[in-house]
Write a protein that holds these residues in place. Sequence first.
Motif, PDB file in Angstrom:
ATOM      1  N   VAL A   1       0.831  -1.210   0.000  1.00 38.87           N
ATOM      2  CA  VAL A   1       0.000   0.000   0.000  1.00 38.87           C
ATOM      3  C   VAL A   1       0.863   1.255   0.000  1.00 38.87           C
TER       4      VAL A   1
ATOM      5  N   TRP B   1       2.578   1.615  -3.378  1.00 39.01           N
ATOM      6  CA  TRP B   1       1.707   2.174  -4.416  1.00 39.01           C
ATOM      7  C   TRP B   1       1.482   3.673  -4.195  1.00 39.01           C
ATOM      8  N   ALA B   2       1.307   4.088  -2.943  1.00 42.78           N
ATOM      9  CA  ALA B   2       1.102   5.508  -2.653  1.00 42.78           C
ATOM     10  C   ALA B   2       2.263   6.341  -3.187  1.00 42.78           C
TER      11      ALA B   2
ATOM     12  N   SER C   1      -5.769   7.432  -6.692  1.00 41.52           N
ATOM     13  CA  SER C   1      -5.391   6.146  -6.094  1.00 41.52           C
ATOM     14  C   SER C   1      -4.245   6.313  -5.103  1.00 41.52           C
TER      15      SER C   1
ATOM     16  N   ALA D   1      -4.336   5.147  -1.242  1.00 37.62           N
ATOM     17  CA  ALA D   1      -3.280   4.287  -0.704  1.00 37.62           C
ATOM     18  C   ALA D   1      -2.530   4.983   0.433  1.00 37.62           C
TER      19      ALA D   1
ATOM     20  N   ASN E   1      -1.966   3.484   4.046  1.00 40.47           N
ATOM     21  CA  ASN E   1      -0.667   3.364   4.702  1.00 40.47           C
ATOM     22  C   ASN E   1      -0.731   3.923   6.122  1.00 40.47           C
TER      23      ASN E   1
END
Length: 307
Positions: A82, A85-86, A163, A167, A171
């Motif tokens: 997560v 991806w962030a 997104s 994310a 987190n």
Amino acid sequence: MTPSLSVSPRPAAWPVAVLLFSSSLWGLSWWPLKQFVAMGLSGPVLSLLAYGLVSLCTFMLLWRERAAWRSQTGLLLALALVGGWANTSFVYALMLGDVVRVMFLFYLSPVWSVLGGWLFLGERVRRRRIIAVALALTGLWFVIGGVRALQSPLSTADWLALSAGLAFAGNNLIARAAQAIPLRSKTVAVFLGCSVLALAAVLGQGAAVPAVSAPVLLAVLAYGFVWLLLATATWQYGVTHLESGRAGIVMVAELLVAVLSATWLGSEQMSPVEWLGSALIALAALVEATDAGEPGLPLVTVPKEST
């Protein structure tokens, strides 16, 4: 036998200050990213080089602390995915799109943080926090143009920014829940997650990594080992020691830094209505950051056994 926690309290002022510092670094991150675009690097390639090199050099720190995080391995893996991806989607969105638009779409994350903290961690959503969220959303609406913002379809950069914000909030929730995982392990895990996701994106694009000159490589190393490492470590510290809803709203300072710097240093302009929206978002961050109505999260948790 059920585990309980013995804690030592710590005022929330220090985690808020650290998170504000981290937010300032992230808010200014658009500038080096635009420079890397001019050097011919794409978002996935830059993430692979910057995060990958740092991961290779810091992996042993994660391995040495395995006894501490073994009981929360699942949370560590979730944090890597997560948080990875962030970071990678945020970097790519800033390199692809308009800085101000990307930042405001990303900063729906305080809403996700407050809702997620309420749904998954049982955090109370008090009246002051509701006011802060309402101010932030009202300011966001003004900045993106109100109804006019709905008339144009979202671009790839827009979807990446949205997104990334979701994310980012995820987190925060995971970092707060994973109190047994040391800060260094959390930071390295996010870098590893970024590296894996960036590698997958590069392979998925089917494009070879371009030849990188020595000056560009040095710039990437400096960006990874100084800027990203410091920004990520202070981010993880702040979200670990603050409620997810409070952390999400405090980090709106990142938005203000990005908008002001993009306006002053870049070529982007803001209308009076957009400035009004920014002022409301600043007020939301101030309302939340100055809230002394609840104690900060414990600095240290020590598991012990009780009957």
